[in-house]
Structures are given as C-alpha cells and as structure tokens.
Design a protein around this motif. Structure first.
Motif, short mmCIF file in Angstrom:
data_model
loop_
_atom_site.label_atom_id
_atom_site.label_comp_id
_atom_site.label_asym_id
_atom_site.label_seq_id
_atom_site.Cartn_x
_atom_site.Cartn_y
_atom_site.Cartn_z
N LYS A 266 0.87 -1.21 -0.27
CA LYS A 266 -0.18 -0.08 -0.02
C LYS A 266 0.95 1.11 -0.10
O LYS A 266 0.43 2.36 -0.37
CB LYS A 266 -1.00 0.04 1.14
N ALA B 258 -6.47 9.66 -0.94
CA ALA B 258 -6.55 10.38 0.27
C ALA B 258 -5.28 10.92 0.66
O ALA B 258 -4.21 10.13 0.13
CB ALA B 258 -7.35 9.62 1.29
N VAL C 269 -7.93 6.50 9.06
CA VAL C 269 -7.81 5.00 8.64
C VAL C 269 -6.27 4.57 8.89
O VAL C 269 -5.14 5.35 8.49
CB VAL C 269 -8.27 4.98 7.10
N LYS D 138 -3.71 1.57 7.94
CA LYS D 138 -3.74 0.20 6.75
C LYS D 138 -2.14 -0.26 7.19
O LYS D 138 -1.21 0.22 6.92
CB LYS D 138 -3.73 0.54 5.56
N VAL E 55 -7.17 -3.20 7.38
CA VAL E 55 -7.47 -2.03 7.20
C VAL E 55 -8.20 -1.60 8.53
O VAL E 55 -9.42 -2.40 8.60
CB VAL E 55 -8.13 -1.63 6.08
N ILE F 40 -10.57 1.27 10.41
CA ILE F 40 -11.17 2.71 10.47
C ILE F 40 -11.31 3.33 11.97
O ILE F 40 -12.13 2.37 12.57
CB ILE F 40 -12.43 2.68 9.85
N GLU G 272 -4.20 7.24 7.05
CA GLU G 272 -4.78 8.01 5.78
C GLU G 272 -6.18 8.66 6.13
O GLU G 272 -6.85 8.28 7.05
CB GLU G 272 -5.33 6.81 4.65
N GLU G 273 -6.18 9.94 5.43
CA GLU G 273 -7.29 10.61 5.74
C GLU G 273 -8.68 9.68 5.66
O GLU G 273 -8.56 9.04 4.61
CB GLU G 273 -7.37 11.65 4.89
N CYS G 274 -9.69 9.78 6.31
CA CYS G 274 -10.80 8.88 6.22
C CYS G 274 -12.02 9.72 5.32
O CYS G 274 -12.28 10.82 5.61
CB CYS G 274 -11.57 8.92 7.53
N LEU G 275 -12.04 9.02 4.18
CA LEU G 275 -12.99 9.63 3.04
C LEU G 275 -14.41 9.12 3.36
O LEU G 275 -14.66 8.03 3.95
CB LEU G 275 -12.59 9.18 2.00
N GLU H 135 -18.53 3.53 -2.23
CA GLU H 135 -17.37 2.89 -2.96
C GLU H 135 -17.75 2.32 -4.27
O GLU H 135 -18.91 2.10 -4.55
CB GLU H 135 -16.75 1.78 -1.88
N LYS I 296 -18.04 -4.58 2.07
CA LYS I 296 -17.11 -4.73 2.80
C LYS I 296 -17.27 -5.29 4.33
O LYS I 296 -16.78 -5.96 4.91
CB LYS I 296 -15.95 -3.77 2.94
N ASN J 291 -14.26 -4.95 8.83
CA ASN J 291 -14.20 -5.34 7.45
C ASN J 291 -14.04 -6.95 7.05
O ASN J 291 -13.47 -7.62 8.08
CB ASN J 291 -12.96 -4.58 6.83
N MET K 254 -13.48 5.59 -3.98
CA MET K 254 -14.43 6.41 -3.09
C MET K 254 -14.93 7.35 -3.80
O MET K 254 -14.31 8.38 -4.16
CB MET K 254 -13.82 6.83 -1.80
N LEU L 264 -8.86 4.31 -3.29
CA LEU L 264 -8.71 3.93 -2.20
C LEU L 264 -7.59 2.87 -2.19
O LEU L 264 -6.64 2.63 -1.08
CB LEU L 264 -9.91 3.03 -1.46
N GLU L 265 -7.45 1.92 -3.20
CA GLU L 265 -6.55 0.87 -3.14
C GLU L 265 -6.66 0.20 -4.66
O GLU L 265 -7.38 0.60 -5.54
CB GLU L 265 -7.02 -0.40 -2.48
#
Ligand code: AMP
Ligand code: GLY
Length: 423
Positions: free
Chosen positions: A103, A118, A141, A143, A153, A155, A185-188, A192, A214, A224, A273, A282-283
């Motif tokens: 990641k 993000a 977030v 990860k 992951v 949250i 990571e910033e949470c968005l 999705e 998820k 998740n 997202m 996101l990935e």
C-alpha cells in the motif's frame, strides 16, 4: 484449448464457469479449486503459497492459458516464472503487482502521477505514528502495508484508537510481516465503487462497474471482511464518469507503470471512493475482485478467453467486451464467526434448489464435496448470484435462492444493493 485457473474461491468458480462458456475451451482445470468447482473443472491439488508447485502443475497439464485468481501467487511472481518459460499466463508480474502488495508503494505511485487519492503518511515506528497523527483529524484510517486478505485496514474513530491499531500492526500482532510498515490515511466519505479495467500494458478497456459490501453487518456495521456481497447494473456508473475514470485513474496508472519499467498486464482493479471532492483511489488490486467478479461475469456476454489473450498479446481494444443490460447481484453466505474464528465442516443443504431458479448460479467459495454432499470449509462459503432484467428483480431472486440454502451458523447481509435501490 486447455485452460488452468489458479485459486480456490468464489471468484475462481465464476472464472471457471465463464471461461468454460467459450467455444474455444475443451478442457478446464482448477488448482486447487473447491467442492463446487470440482463439478465444473478438473481440480488438481496445489499449494498457492508455492510458485514451484504451480510451475510443476502447469508443466504436467500444459495449459494453453493460465489465469491467476488470487493476489498471493501474483505477488510471489508466478507470472514471471510462467512467462520466462513462454507459457501464456494472464495477470501482472511481481513488480507490477506491487500496486496491490504494498500500500505504501501504491500511495507513493499515486502521488508521483497525480492520481487522486486520500492524504497519507507512511510510518515504521510508534514514534513516527504519534508524530504523523498530529497532522490528521479523526476519524482516521490505519492500513498495513502488505497483503492481509482484507483484514489489514482499521477505520479509527479517534487518534488514540489509531495509535493502538498502528502499534498492533507494527508489533506483528495483527497481521504479521504485512504490518511492518503502516499507512495512515485521511478517512473519506462517500459511495465505494469497484472499477476494473483490462490492460495489455499500454491500452485499457473497462469492465462494467460493481459495488462491494466490505463490512460484515447490515447497514455497513462491524469489521471489514473480504466482501459480503456485490452487485452490478447499468445505472451504477454512467458513460461520462467511466470516461473520467479512464482518463484520470486507469490510463495514468497503466502509463505510469510502463514509464517506470513495470508494464502492467491483466485486470487492474481500482477501488474508489466517490467522495464529494471527486473520485479518489482507496486501493488497487492486481486481479479480479471477490465477490465483484461473480455479478460482473454474469453480465459479460463476450468471450473471456479472447479478452485475456488480447491482454497477454498486447492488443486490448474498446471492443473487447459486450455486456448485458441486466442487473446481477451476489449475496455471500458465510460461516458462523466470520470474519473472526470460524466453524467449518457444516453440511450444506439446498444448493440444487437454489441453482434451479431462473437466472441463479451458486458460486462456491469455501466448500468441500464428500459423499454427494457439500460441507463448509472456509469463511466465505457461497456466493449466491442472480441475474435479472432490473436490480430489484435480481435482488429478490438472489434472496429467494439464499432462502433455499441452509447450514449451521450461516450468516449473510440482508441489504446487498439496498443503497443503490434507495437512490
Ligand atoms: P483497502 O484495502 O485499502 O481498500 O481498504 C478496505 C476498505 O476500507 C475499503 O474498501 C473501504 O471500505 C475502507 N477504507 C479504506 N481506506 C479508506 C479511507 N481512506 N477512507 C474511508 N474508508 C476507507
Ligand atoms: N472484494 C474486494 C477484493 O476482492 O479485494
């Protein structure tokens, strides 16, 4: 021609089911497969953690095409080993598969190529985590850098929670080696979307989009999972947004990988997202999604073998796919305890009755076949998938089919596709 599918889940059952429909396929193998796949393909024992074992199998079976389902063999370089021997194989090389297997690599790549994603920080120690967290606001977030089967992951509602989660990852407690580096990571917020494209290293061709579910519980609650259900229908993604995603996400990714000497072939899965400030990555996954593949392939009307050969041979074009305007919905039935400690070995009743419904196909994920019966053998057990003229009919049909299947401890989400139907 002979085809070999590598993997053992619901995605691989769907791949086997679809590949077999090609008039060009005369024999289908699956390594190792599962109980349900053994009805559609010849299953061969295999160790997915050993590239050598997969090379030995292909050396014996001599398939004209090998399709790699899961990420692990891709990360370990199965495509490199097959290609080196001149064997046709569908999927990215080990270095290209880093888009999924690290990641941190993916985030830095996205930033280098100005592909929307993000804000993030990469940390290797608790003190770095503490320092970096001061730049973020909660929720945040955390990860794990490496592969963790959808379980890497977290949250976090507060920064304290984030520091704890990051600490557990870094110590190796949560996901082993995969957590040696963490991404904060910033949470968005937003819906999705799973946007998959076929790539030949230079050109891309989009598949129809899907949406995954998820979280384990209804209303997106609980931890998740690998994915509890998915659906696809024409209203999910319009032509204008498809073009935007091709131009701003998929093409720059494939072009960027080529420019960096890591040509990306196969399926590029962009996990997005759809945030208020625009779509964000996101990935990436370097393979078909599970369970998105089940509804996506149910809508595919063109020949999957031809598309995969176009990817391998470097001739992907816009005309590679034809799609039905129908909707398709997959509801995953999971073992008691999933995604935690699971109970397996439960006898499954009613699969034939579900399969007999019009437009329904029950894809097996974690099952074994014994004495003319199926038993649960994994976290996600079945992907009950239905295709119908519109989304509501497909949802109703999928749940009608689910209602015909029983095993001890079975659980599933009751709200697959409910979000889209409310709009
Ligand atoms: P990933 O493996 O990175 O896709 O993360 C798994 C899931 O975690 C995603 O499908 C999202 O549901 C959630 N997730 C990951 N990153 C974020 C983020 N930055 N903001 C909100 N949710 C996220
Ligand atoms: N369904 C998400 C994945 O395949 O990773």
């Amino acid at each position: 021609m002979k085809v070999l599918v590598i993997g053992s889940g619901g995605r691989e059952h769907a791949l086997v089911w679809k590949l077999r429909q090609s008039p060009r396929i005369s024999k289908t193998y699956c390594a190792p497969g599962n109980g349900g796949i053994s009805g559609d393909a010849e299953c061969v024992p295999a160790d997915l953690k050993s590239v050598e074992s997969l090379v030995a199998i292909a050396n014996q079976l001599k398939p004209d095409l090998t399709v790699v389902g899961p990420e692990l063999p891709l990360q370990m370089g199965v495509v490199d080993e097959f290609s080196r021997r001149g064997w046709p194989v569908f999927g990215p090389t080990k270095s290209a598969a880093q888009l999924e297997s690290s990641k941190a690599f993916a985030k830095q790549f996205l930033q280098r190529h100005r592909i929307p994603t993000a804000h993030y920080a990469i940390c290797t120690s608790n003190s770095e985590v503490k320092h970096e967290l001061s730049r973020f606001s909660a929720p945040v977030v955390v990860k794990a850098d490496g592969l963790a089967a959808g379980k890497g992951v977290v949250i976090c509602k507060t920064k304290d929670e984030a520091a704890i989660a990051a600490g557990e990852m870094l110590s190796g407690k949560m996901v082993g080696e995969a957590g040696a580096r963490v991404v904060i990571e910033e949470c968005l917020q937003g819906d999705e979307l799973s946007f998959l494209v076929l790539s030949d290293g230079e050109r891309v061709s989009p598949l129809v989009a899907a949406q995954d579910h998820k979280r384990v519980g209804d209303g997106d609650t609980g931890p998740n999972t690998g994915g509890m259900g998915a659906y696809s229908f024409p209203g999910l993604l319009d032509e204008q947004m498809t073009q935007w995603l091709l131009q701003h996400v998929a093409r720059p990714t494939v072009e960027g990988m080529k420019a960096e000497g890591m040509e990306y072939k196969g399926i590029l899965y962009c996990g997005l997202m759809m945030a208020a400030r625009g779509p964000m990555v996101l990935e990436f996954n370097c393979r078909f999604g599970d369970p998105e593949t089940q509804p996506i392939l149910m809508r595919m009307e063109s020949d999957l073998v031809e598309a995969m050969e176009a990817s391998i041979e470097g001739r992907v074009s816009d005309g590679d796919f034809r799609w039905s305007q129908d909707a398709a919905v997959c509801v995953v039935m999971a073992s008691g305890g999933y995604p935690g400690t699971i109970e397996v070995g439960k006898k499954i009743a009613g699969i034939e009755n579900a399969d007999a419904l019009e437009g329904v196909k029950v894809f097996h994920a974690g099952t074994t076949a014994r004495d003319n019966a199926y038993y649960s053998a994994g976290g996600r057990v079945l992907g009950v998938t239905a295709r119908a003229a519109d989304l509501k009919s497909a949802v109703d049909r999928a749940y009608e089919a689910v209602g015909k299947i029983q095993f001890d401890g079975a659980h599933y989400r009751k709200d697959v596709a409910a979000r889209a139907r409310k709009k």
